[in-house]
Design an enzyme around this catalytic site. Structure first.
Site, PDB file in Angstrom:
ATOM      1  N   SER A 160     -20.148  26.551  30.633  1.00  0.00           N
ATOM      2  CA  SER A 160     -19.013  26.499  31.460  1.00  0.00           C
ATOM      3  C   SER A 160     -18.087  25.459  31.245  1.00  0.00           C
ATOM      4  O   SER A 160     -17.781  25.233  29.873  1.00  0.00           O
ATOM      5  CB  SER A 160     -19.456  26.648  33.051  1.00  0.00           C
ATOM      6  N   ASP A 256     -17.847  37.506  34.854  1.00  0.00           N
ATOM      7  CA  ASP A 256     -17.614  36.283  34.901  1.00  0.00           C
ATOM      8  C   ASP A 256     -16.081  36.121  34.538  1.00  0.00           C
ATOM      9  O   ASP A 256     -15.545  36.909  33.528  1.00  0.00           O
ATOM     10  CB  ASP A 256     -18.249  35.705  33.725  1.00  0.00           C
ATOM     11  N   HIS A 286     -21.525  34.707  35.811  1.00  0.00           N
ATOM     12  CA  HIS A 286     -21.650  33.044  35.807  1.00  0.00           C
ATOM     13  C   HIS A 286     -22.413  32.428  36.457  1.00  0.00           C
ATOM     14  O   HIS A 286     -22.777  32.756  37.565  1.00  0.00           O
ATOM     15  CB  HIS A 286     -20.059  32.630  35.932  1.00  0.00           C
TER      16      HIS A 286
END
Length: 316
Positions: A160, A256, A286
Protein backbone atom coordinates in the site's frame (compact mmCIF):
# COMPACT_ATOMS: atom_id res chain seq x y z
CA UNK A 1 -15.39 -11.88 -8.87
CA UNK A 2 -17.03 -12.61 -5.49
CA UNK A 3 -15.00 -11.85 -2.40
CA UNK A 4 -13.04 -14.68 -0.78
CA UNK A 5 -15.05 -16.25 2.11
CA UNK A 6 -12.28 -15.51 4.61
CA UNK A 7 -12.24 -11.88 3.59
CA UNK A 8 -16.01 -11.77 3.88
CA UNK A 9 -15.68 -13.12 7.42
CA UNK A 10 -13.41 -10.18 8.26
CA UNK A 11 -15.93 -7.71 6.86
CA UNK A 12 -18.69 -9.39 8.88
CA UNK A 13 -16.57 -9.19 12.02
CA UNK A 14 -15.83 -5.50 11.46
CA UNK A 15 -19.50 -4.76 10.92
CA UNK A 16 -20.66 -6.78 13.95
CA UNK A 17 -18.04 -5.20 16.22
CA UNK A 18 -19.24 -1.73 15.29
CA UNK A 19 -15.72 -0.63 14.45
CA UNK A 20 -15.95 2.81 12.81
CA UNK A 21 -14.46 3.50 9.41
CA UNK A 22 -10.96 4.91 9.72
CA UNK A 23 -11.84 8.09 7.87
CA UNK A 24 -14.33 8.99 10.64
CA UNK A 25 -11.55 8.97 13.26
CA UNK A 26 -8.64 11.17 14.18
CA UNK A 27 -5.19 9.88 13.16
CA UNK A 28 -4.47 9.01 16.80
CA UNK A 29 -7.69 7.03 17.10
CA UNK A 30 -7.03 5.28 13.78
CA UNK A 31 -3.61 4.18 15.03
CA UNK A 32 -5.16 2.77 18.20
CA UNK A 33 -7.77 0.86 16.20
CA UNK A 34 -5.11 -0.50 13.85
CA UNK A 35 -2.90 -1.70 16.71
CA UNK A 36 -5.84 -3.28 18.54
CA UNK A 37 -6.72 -5.31 15.42
CA UNK A 38 -3.33 -7.04 15.26
CA UNK A 39 -4.03 -9.96 17.66
CA UNK A 40 -7.55 -10.36 16.25
CA UNK A 41 -6.70 -10.48 12.54
CA UNK A 42 -3.09 -11.64 12.36
CA UNK A 43 -1.69 -15.10 13.10
CA UNK A 44 0.68 -15.56 15.99
CA UNK A 45 4.11 -14.23 15.02
CA UNK A 46 6.49 -16.88 13.71
CA UNK A 47 9.79 -17.60 15.39
CA UNK A 48 12.79 -16.32 13.48
CA UNK A 49 16.51 -16.81 13.98
CA UNK A 50 17.15 -13.27 15.22
CA UNK A 51 15.33 -9.99 15.85
CA UNK A 52 17.06 -6.74 16.71
CA UNK A 53 15.77 -3.20 17.11
CA UNK A 54 18.12 -0.59 15.71
CA UNK A 55 18.12 3.08 14.77
CA UNK A 56 19.79 5.07 12.04
CA UNK A 57 20.30 8.81 11.60
CA UNK A 58 17.41 10.60 9.93
CA UNK A 59 16.79 14.09 8.61
CA UNK A 60 14.69 15.06 11.65
CA UNK A 61 15.19 12.33 14.26
CA UNK A 62 16.65 8.83 14.55
CA UNK A 63 14.69 6.34 12.44
CA UNK A 64 13.69 3.09 14.11
CA UNK A 65 14.60 -0.12 12.29
CA UNK A 66 13.83 -3.74 13.13
CA UNK A 67 16.11 -6.39 11.67
CA UNK A 68 14.98 -10.00 11.22
CA UNK A 69 16.97 -13.03 10.10
CA UNK A 70 14.96 -15.95 8.78
CA UNK A 71 14.57 -19.16 10.72
CA UNK A 72 17.36 -21.66 10.03
CA UNK A 73 19.85 -19.15 8.64
CA UNK A 74 23.49 -19.43 9.67
CA UNK A 75 24.26 -16.74 12.29
CA UNK A 76 27.52 -15.94 10.50
CA UNK A 77 26.10 -15.92 6.98
CA UNK A 78 25.98 -12.76 4.90
CA UNK A 79 22.35 -12.70 3.73
CA UNK A 80 20.38 -10.93 1.02
CA UNK A 81 18.12 -8.25 2.49
CA UNK A 82 14.63 -6.89 1.90
CA UNK A 83 14.17 -3.35 3.21
CA UNK A 84 10.48 -3.42 4.12
CA UNK A 85 8.40 -0.23 4.19
CA UNK A 86 5.06 -0.72 5.90
CA UNK A 87 1.64 0.41 4.74
CA UNK A 88 -1.04 2.38 6.51
CA UNK A 89 -1.73 5.32 4.24
CA UNK A 90 1.32 7.25 5.53
CA UNK A 91 -0.80 7.87 8.68
CA UNK A 92 -0.98 4.54 10.57
CA UNK A 93 1.21 1.44 10.73
CA UNK A 94 4.31 0.68 12.78
CA UNK A 95 7.04 -1.85 13.46
CA UNK A 96 4.53 -3.55 15.79
CA UNK A 97 1.62 -3.82 13.38
CA UNK A 98 3.90 -5.31 10.69
CA UNK A 99 5.99 -7.55 12.93
CA UNK A 100 4.10 -10.73 11.98
CA UNK A 101 4.30 -10.03 8.24
CA UNK A 102 8.02 -9.24 8.38
CA UNK A 103 8.73 -12.42 10.34
CA UNK A 104 6.86 -14.44 7.73
CA UNK A 105 8.76 -12.80 4.88
CA UNK A 106 12.11 -13.37 6.59
CA UNK A 107 11.31 -17.07 6.94
CA UNK A 108 9.91 -17.46 3.42
CA UNK A 109 12.93 -15.65 1.99
CA UNK A 110 15.52 -17.38 4.17
CA UNK A 111 17.09 -13.96 4.34
CA UNK A 112 17.21 -10.69 6.26
CA UNK A 113 14.30 -8.26 6.45
CA UNK A 114 14.77 -4.75 7.86
CA UNK A 115 11.56 -2.86 8.63
CA UNK A 116 11.60 0.95 8.57
CA UNK A 117 9.70 3.08 11.11
CA UNK A 118 9.38 6.25 9.00
CA UNK A 119 7.64 9.41 10.21
CA UNK A 120 3.86 9.51 9.83
CA UNK A 121 1.39 12.16 8.74
CA UNK A 122 -0.18 14.52 9.54
CA UNK A 123 2.50 15.34 12.10
CA UNK A 124 5.15 14.88 9.41
CA UNK A 125 3.75 15.45 5.95
CA UNK A 126 5.16 14.72 2.51
CA UNK A 127 8.03 14.37 1.79
CA UNK A 128 9.03 13.35 5.34
CA UNK A 129 8.30 9.64 4.76
CA UNK A 130 10.28 9.70 1.50
CA UNK A 131 13.23 11.37 3.22
CA UNK A 132 13.23 8.85 6.07
CA UNK A 133 13.08 5.84 3.76
CA UNK A 134 15.92 7.27 1.69
CA UNK A 135 18.02 7.82 4.82
CA UNK A 136 17.31 4.27 6.00
CA UNK A 137 18.26 2.78 2.62
CA UNK A 138 21.53 4.73 2.58
CA UNK A 139 22.34 3.59 6.13
CA UNK A 140 21.54 -0.07 5.46
CA UNK A 141 23.73 -0.07 2.37
CA UNK A 142 26.61 1.70 4.14
CA UNK A 143 26.42 -0.61 7.17
CA UNK A 144 25.93 -3.82 5.20
CA UNK A 145 29.02 -5.49 6.68
CA UNK A 146 27.94 -4.76 10.25
CA UNK A 147 24.39 -5.89 9.50
CA UNK A 148 25.70 -9.11 7.87
CA UNK A 149 23.91 -8.47 4.60
CA UNK A 150 25.05 -8.53 0.99
CA UNK A 151 25.07 -4.95 -0.41
CA UNK A 152 24.71 -6.35 -3.94
CA UNK A 153 21.43 -8.08 -3.00
CA UNK A 154 19.33 -5.40 -1.28
CA UNK A 155 15.69 -5.11 -2.36
CA UNK A 156 12.94 -2.69 -1.31
CA UNK A 157 9.33 -3.62 -0.79
CA UNK A 158 6.14 -2.84 1.04
CA UNK A 159 2.38 -2.83 0.90
CA UNK A 160 0.00 0.00 0.00
CA UNK A 161 1.68 3.24 1.12
CA UNK A 162 4.82 1.16 1.65
CA UNK A 163 4.55 -0.02 -1.95
CA UNK A 164 4.31 3.62 -2.99
CA UNK A 165 7.44 4.51 -1.03
CA UNK A 166 9.27 1.44 -2.34
CA UNK A 167 8.53 2.43 -5.94
CA UNK A 168 9.85 5.91 -5.15
CA UNK A 169 13.05 4.41 -3.68
CA UNK A 170 13.53 2.39 -6.88
CA UNK A 171 13.20 5.57 -8.96
CA UNK A 172 15.60 7.43 -6.68
CA UNK A 173 18.01 4.51 -6.93
CA UNK A 174 17.93 4.61 -10.71
CA UNK A 175 18.70 8.33 -10.59
CA UNK A 176 21.56 7.90 -8.09
CA UNK A 177 19.93 9.69 -5.15
CA UNK A 178 20.06 6.53 -3.02
CA UNK A 179 21.92 3.22 -3.50
CA UNK A 180 19.99 1.44 -6.22
CA UNK A 181 17.96 -1.49 -4.90
CA UNK A 182 18.16 -4.60 -7.03
CA UNK A 183 14.45 -5.42 -6.88
CA UNK A 184 11.16 -3.81 -5.86
CA UNK A 185 8.36 -5.80 -4.22
CA UNK A 186 5.14 -3.79 -4.55
CA UNK A 187 2.09 -5.21 -2.76
CA UNK A 188 -1.19 -3.48 -3.72
CA UNK A 189 0.72 -0.21 -4.10
CA UNK A 190 -0.60 3.32 -4.31
CA UNK A 191 1.03 4.83 -7.38
CA UNK A 192 -1.03 7.90 -8.33
CA UNK A 193 -2.17 10.46 -5.75
CA UNK A 194 -2.61 13.15 -8.36
CA UNK A 195 -6.37 13.30 -8.26
CA UNK A 196 -7.18 11.09 -11.24
CA UNK A 197 -9.38 8.60 -9.41
CA UNK A 198 -9.76 5.48 -11.51
CA UNK A 199 -12.72 3.17 -11.92
CA UNK A 200 -11.64 0.93 -9.03
CA UNK A 201 -12.22 3.82 -6.62
CA UNK A 202 -15.89 3.73 -7.54
CA UNK A 203 -16.18 -0.03 -7.02
CA UNK A 204 -14.99 0.16 -3.39
CA UNK A 205 -17.17 2.72 -1.68
CA UNK A 206 -18.46 1.03 1.48
CA UNK A 207 -17.65 -1.69 3.99
CA UNK A 208 -14.10 -2.50 2.97
CA UNK A 209 -10.98 -1.84 5.08
CA UNK A 210 -9.91 0.62 2.38
CA UNK A 211 -12.62 2.57 0.59
CA UNK A 212 -12.46 5.58 -1.68
CA UNK A 213 -13.34 7.83 1.26
CA UNK A 214 -10.64 6.31 3.46
CA UNK A 215 -8.04 6.69 0.74
CA UNK A 216 -8.95 10.35 0.30
CA UNK A 217 -8.61 10.78 4.09
CA UNK A 218 -5.13 9.28 4.00
CA UNK A 219 -4.01 11.43 1.07
CA UNK A 220 -5.44 14.60 2.61
CA UNK A 221 -3.35 13.97 5.74
CA UNK A 222 -0.20 13.04 3.79
CA UNK A 223 -0.30 15.78 1.13
CA UNK A 224 -2.92 18.43 1.91
CA UNK A 225 -1.69 20.60 -0.97
CA UNK A 226 -3.30 19.06 -4.05
CA UNK A 227 -0.72 20.69 -6.30
CA UNK A 228 2.03 18.57 -4.74
CA UNK A 229 0.29 15.27 -5.45
CA UNK A 230 1.56 15.10 -9.01
CA UNK A 231 5.18 15.08 -7.78
CA UNK A 232 6.61 11.69 -8.80
CA UNK A 233 7.84 11.20 -5.21
CA UNK A 234 4.16 11.06 -4.25
CA UNK A 235 2.83 9.57 -7.50
CA UNK A 236 5.49 7.36 -9.09
CA UNK A 237 3.09 6.54 -11.94
CA UNK A 238 3.54 10.17 -12.99
CA UNK A 239 7.33 9.92 -13.32
CA UNK A 240 8.50 10.99 -16.76
CA UNK A 241 10.14 7.61 -17.30
CA UNK A 242 10.24 4.28 -15.46
CA UNK A 243 12.93 2.86 -17.74
CA UNK A 244 15.95 1.52 -15.90
CA UNK A 245 14.35 0.99 -12.49
CA UNK A 246 14.80 -2.29 -10.63
CA UNK A 247 12.90 -5.40 -11.72
CA UNK A 248 9.56 -5.66 -9.95
CA UNK A 249 6.93 -7.94 -8.48
CA UNK A 250 3.59 -6.12 -8.40
CA UNK A 251 0.55 -7.59 -6.64
CA UNK A 252 -2.95 -6.18 -7.06
CA UNK A 253 -6.31 -7.41 -5.81
CA UNK A 254 -9.80 -7.08 -7.18
CA UNK A 255 -11.69 -5.51 -4.26
CA UNK A 256 -9.37 -2.55 -3.82
CA UNK A 257 -9.64 1.11 -4.82
CA UNK A 258 -5.91 0.97 -5.68
CA UNK A 259 -6.27 -1.88 -8.16
CA UNK A 260 -6.31 0.18 -11.33
CA UNK A 261 -3.29 2.33 -10.53
CA UNK A 262 -1.30 -0.70 -9.37
CA UNK A 263 -2.12 -2.53 -12.60
CA UNK A 264 -1.26 0.57 -14.61
CA UNK A 265 2.13 0.73 -12.91
CA UNK A 266 2.87 -2.92 -13.71
CA UNK A 267 1.82 -2.41 -17.33
CA UNK A 268 3.92 0.72 -17.67
CA UNK A 269 6.99 -0.98 -16.17
CA UNK A 270 6.67 -3.75 -18.76
CA UNK A 271 6.10 -1.27 -21.60
CA UNK A 272 9.26 0.62 -20.65
CA UNK A 273 11.44 -2.48 -20.59
CA UNK A 274 11.51 -3.29 -16.87
CA UNK A 275 11.20 -7.00 -16.00
CA UNK A 276 7.99 -7.33 -14.00
CA UNK A 277 5.78 -10.05 -12.60
CA UNK A 278 2.19 -8.92 -12.04
CA UNK A 279 0.12 -11.11 -9.71
CA UNK A 280 -3.58 -10.24 -9.60
CA UNK A 281 -5.63 -11.81 -6.79
CA UNK A 282 -9.14 -11.19 -8.07
CA UNK A 283 -11.14 -12.36 -5.04
CA UNK A 284 -9.21 -10.45 -2.37
CA UNK A 285 -9.44 -7.01 -0.77
CA UNK A 286 -6.93 -4.40 0.23
CA UNK A 287 -5.01 -5.13 3.46
CA UNK A 288 -5.63 -8.89 3.39
CA UNK A 289 -1.93 -9.62 3.88
CA UNK A 290 -2.32 -8.52 7.51
CA UNK A 291 -5.45 -10.62 8.09
CA UNK A 292 -3.95 -14.09 7.94
CA UNK A 293 -5.86 -15.46 10.93
CA UNK A 294 -8.98 -15.35 8.72
CA UNK A 295 -7.50 -15.31 5.20
CA UNK A 296 -5.07 -18.18 4.46
CA UNK A 297 -4.41 -16.71 1.00
CA UNK A 298 -2.35 -14.01 2.72
CA UNK A 299 0.46 -16.45 3.46
CA UNK A 300 0.24 -17.97 -0.02
CA UNK A 301 0.70 -14.51 -1.53
CA UNK A 302 3.68 -13.79 0.71
CA UNK A 303 5.21 -17.10 -0.39
CA UNK A 304 4.69 -16.16 -4.05
CA UNK A 305 6.26 -12.74 -3.51
CA UNK A 306 9.18 -14.33 -1.66
CA UNK A 307 9.64 -16.88 -4.45
CA UNK A 308 9.93 -14.08 -7.01
CA UNK A 309 12.55 -12.29 -4.93
CA UNK A 310 14.48 -15.49 -4.19
CA UNK A 311 14.56 -16.24 -7.92
CA UNK A 312 15.95 -12.77 -8.58
CA UNK A 313 18.61 -13.31 -5.90
CA UNK A 314 19.45 -16.70 -7.37
CA UNK A 315 18.55 -18.49 -4.15
CA UNK A 316 17.13 -21.99 -4.67
Amino acid sequence: MPLDPGAQSVLDLIRESGRPALHTLTPEQAREVSAAAVPVLQPDPQDVAEVEDLACPGPARPIGLRRYRGRGTDPAAVLPCLVFIHGGGWVIGSLYTYDQLCRSLANHLGACVISVDYRLSPEHRFPAAVEDCAAALRFIHAEAATLRIDPARIAVGGDSAGGNLSAVMALMGRDGTVPAPGFQLLLYPATDLGGAERASYHRCIDGYPLTAATMRWFVDHYIPDAAERSDWRASPLRAASLAGVAPAFVMTCGHDPLHDEGAAYAHRLAAEGVPVTHLHVANQMHAYLTMGRFIPTSDLTLRQAAAALRAHWGVG
